[in-house]
Design an enzyme around this catalytic site. Sequence first.
Site, short mmCIF file in Angstrom:
data_model
loop_
_atom_site.label_atom_id
_atom_site.label_comp_id
_atom_site.label_asym_id
_atom_site.label_seq_id
_atom_site.Cartn_x
_atom_site.Cartn_y
_atom_site.Cartn_z
N TYR A 9 -15.13 -73.10 -54.81
CA TYR A 9 -15.98 -71.94 -54.47
C TYR A 9 -16.90 -72.18 -53.28
O TYR A 9 -16.93 -73.28 -52.74
CB TYR A 9 -16.69 -71.37 -55.69
CG TYR A 9 -17.68 -72.17 -56.50
CD1 TYR A 9 -18.20 -73.38 -56.09
CD2 TYR A 9 -18.11 -71.64 -57.72
CE1 TYR A 9 -19.13 -74.05 -56.88
CE2 TYR A 9 -19.04 -72.31 -58.51
CZ TYR A 9 -19.54 -73.52 -58.08
OH TYR A 9 -20.45 -74.16 -58.86
N GLU A 10 -17.55 -71.12 -52.86
CA GLU A 10 -18.38 -71.16 -51.63
C GLU A 10 -17.55 -71.55 -50.41
O GLU A 10 -18.04 -72.20 -49.50
CB GLU A 10 -19.55 -72.14 -51.79
CG GLU A 10 -20.40 -71.96 -53.01
CD GLU A 10 -21.17 -70.66 -53.04
OE1 GLU A 10 -21.27 -70.02 -51.98
OE2 GLU A 10 -21.64 -70.27 -54.12
#
Lengths: 577, 577
Positions: free
Chosen positions: A435-436
Amino acid sequence: MSIYQAPLADMRFNLFQLWKVQQFWSGNNILSERIEADTASAILDEAGKVTAELIAPKAQLADETGVQWQVGNVTTPEHYKVNYQQLCEGGWTALSGDPEYGGMGMPKSLATLYEEMMCSADIAFSLYSGLTAGACVTLLQYADETTKQHILPRLYSGEWSATMCLTEAHAGSDLGIMRTQAKPQADGSYLISGSKIFITAGEHDLTDNIIHLVLAKLPDAPAGSRGISLFLVPKFMLDTNGHKTELRNSLQCGSVEHKMGIHASASCVMNFDDAKGYLLGEPNKGLAAMFTMMNYERLAMGSQGVGAAERAFQNARLYANDRLQGRVVTKDANKADPIIQHPDVQRMLLTAKALTEAGRSFSVYVAHQLDQAKFGEDQNALAVASLLTPVTKAFLTDRGFDSCVMAQQVFGGHGYIKEWGMEQWVRDVRIAQIYEGTNGIQALDFAGRKLFADGGAAIQQILQEIAAGLSVSPQPALSELLNQYQVLIGSLAQQKEALPSLLQSHACDLLDLTGYLLFGHMWNKTLAALGDCIEGEEFIASKRQTADFYFSRIMPKAYGYLHIVQQSLSAINPSLI
Amino acid sequence: MSIYQAPLADMRFNLFQLWKVQQFWSGNNILSERIEADTASAILDEAGKVTAELIAPKAQLADETGVQWQVGNVTTPEHYKVNYQQLCEGGWTALSGDPEYGGMGMPKSLATLYEEMMCSADIAFSLYSGLTAGACVTLLQYADETTKQHILPRLYSGEWSATMCLTEAHAGSDLGIMRTQAKPQADGSYLISGSKIFITAGEHDLTDNIIHLVLAKLPDAPAGSRGISLFLVPKFMLDTNGHKTELRNSLQCGSVEHKMGIHASASCVMNFDDAKGYLLGEPNKGLAAMFTMMNYERLAMGSQGVGAAERAFQNARLYANDRLQGRVVTKDANKADPIIQHPDVQRMLLTAKALTEAGRSFSVYVAHQLDQAKFGEDQNALAVASLLTPVTKAFLTDRGFDSCVMAQQVFGGHGYIKEWGMEQWVRDVRIAQIYEGTNGIQALDFAGRKLFADGGAAIQQILQEIAAGLSVSPQPALSELLNQYQVLIGSLAQQKEALPSLLQSHACDLLDLTGYLLFGHMWNKTLAALGDCIEGEEFIASKRQTADFYFSRIMPKAYGYLHIVQQSLSAINPSLI
């Protein structure tokens, strides 16, 4: 079953002897008013208590309990509510917030160590306040004064929380093709419609209100990523004084995802159906505004890797000292030695330790660059932080994952059993690589976008720093690698014009190579700083042993990556994969 | 959601063009009676159907359902009972069994491909019949004729299953310190008492009876691993004709473990309380007898790595062709290309593909060595198989895990969501690095025990084979690595006398280095065999592209390990870790 003690001695060493942040703090107009070494030490001690005693012991319970979704409402584990209140009352949610709006204004170099401890304690729990802190950075920069006065104090106090709503089912890494729409209204507000997925803390029962930062497209927006705007969309509407009303905005959590790990983090599908929102920043400039938050989060992701690995390592070391198998010292066939006596177990433990401690030094280093940029308006520091942000996110989470897997391996079969708590860290930390912005996306950002920006000024500055470190503390293995890296960078700079896909193809290998080089720099700076170290003989001897292990048994992996990125590329036919 | 098609073309290519096993089969007295290429192809086709159509579609359901323990009984997922019956009726449980007792007597080179398909379909399910096949190998060698006649036909038919009971709570890798006792009885039998853990398929509802192979100590046994004996302990007692009676032996499943993965495999605590058992083989020679089974299982573990990676790769490739993100070919900002167009996605897919296909070639190669040893009494082949067994177990499962993680990464956030089925493969394959002797134990077996046995005859034979391959198909990158490896082996052979812990310390790195070299050999042999390939132009072009990727983008990692094992060792103080 899983233990945790905050590595406070190493944290102090990193701040005050290795990077000597107190020198910058005391010479800086703003920070000298806010913080000094003793206060920072006391904050670390207190954070160590909160995370180790309050939060860490129940991470496994949180994993087993998870979050429950029912008709739009999300229930977190019972103890989360108690612990979240404690966090707020202790002021921890305000740690790095702007004092003008109720924050404590602490430097990032300190806050990053608190974030690491939170991740060691419980990654899933850390996300509820962690994302809020990121959102505040964006609000501080892009919201108007009234909005800031209304919202920031409540986010800093933890009374409310915040989200970042980017991803849609068909638009993950590629935000340009998103479909969420924003219709302008006569009163200057917008009606937001669309469906977002993977929204961390999109709905939960820890706070009274949730402030969503939502990316959406205006009706006349240009195509692609140049046509994305950022909106503030509250769960409960605010009155003109900024107080929360009982009027619910037209948005709802459609479901929560069932995931490999971080079970107690609510990963929500968020449906916006003409929800009222307010533009943040300029129209069509939303991606840049959101990236203010994303960059903050990407550094925090590095702390997830380090935090998870620290906890996994501590447990593996304890187990290796307790578990009796095989004979190294004893000669009695009916007895056995602790497995920490076996060279291969030592290899696994020292690998995890060397990578984790270097990762911590790297986090503090990058955070300190950000502090110098923010409080000292140092443009060079900003350039270095910008170049190293994707390395922090990707290299620290990849090595964090490796370290958790290795720590699990130390437990043998017991590492695979839920009861021992080791497999949770492997499952939990795995998300940090995704993620990110996936680690592949980070590598493209690093190698494709930033490495040769400004004629490669930032990387040259870093390489000069490594060379300067070597002149103080000679380390032949690091010198040799630095030389070869310099030659490579020169050669890549030339080739990239002729073969634009080269940097994309080699991006991940190049990032790994850079990471091993920079971790070498971390260990060399550590060795040089041990003369000032006040953490005791054993601490110093342990650092020396770990540094030696890093240089001889880990850093040479860089030569594998060096060989790879030196290869010319053949064209790849996707249909033959 | 997760697809699977058996890679039949590659399996045929491996058997008949790459390793040309049919030449050995047709020239061998025993095998020429049993099998020829066409029959083997038909068996593969049928195995491909059973695994892909019957078993694979429900692996995710099995993961969600798991096994349930209630008062000593273990319930498997409902569909396991149906599928297990189909497996038995199709004769699959008898595939490599001895024809004298009802087995089909197929060569291991064929059976290993069936095992790979079973693991691609559902690792947890594969273990119920997989361990039984291993136990039969030990029974065939160590049981008396009556026992073999009574038991083997029922194990081959799948009517009964078998276990290996080694581990105790305090005795995992170190079996010498086990505590389970065997008391001799007047009738020649023994009463077994003790508690074993991690017993795969120790109790379940798929078969009428379970035959436990249990390690225990006789009252007068020598200390340590020289005092371990092997016993046959049935769940239900047999009458004098070998038929199962209704009399239950005094043993029970105390609980099942809750694990990171392979949820539908029953990992049992087995309590033996004066359970009646029968000695297998000679007293105090039980470890050697059990290792007959262990070595069989260790090769099968390699197939778990390959099988899991094959399935994960197939799904990642499909997703990468479907998922539209970013613009490589298209210039329209509102559109996106399949992510397989992105160089970094190609890197992940080709890495998984190159490692998986080389792993398959390696499995067949080692299995064929075992066939040549068993059916052709070829002592050189036996020595090679013995040296490579730990490499197969460790390198193929480590690379299988890496490949599953990489395939999961291709899915971005969706890879972390249970619904997509990718995270299951990461969780399931993780156990293969741990059980049947951790990969660290494998490395010690390889580097510490076998590499320099017989003056290093086996490794020299393998290196000569690689050189011979290079003389047919020149490959400069492989030649260079081979040269450096030869120099290293010479140097290690000298140093190991002076520094005995050297090989233990470097064991894992040395195994990885050897693995990357041998995978290079696999790809070079593959290139040389493409001239004979009858699987079509696209298959051949795909092999060439993958081989090229392996040599330029994966094999260079070996230089990292080469650098590491060339380092001299510093003494490590465990208390400073």
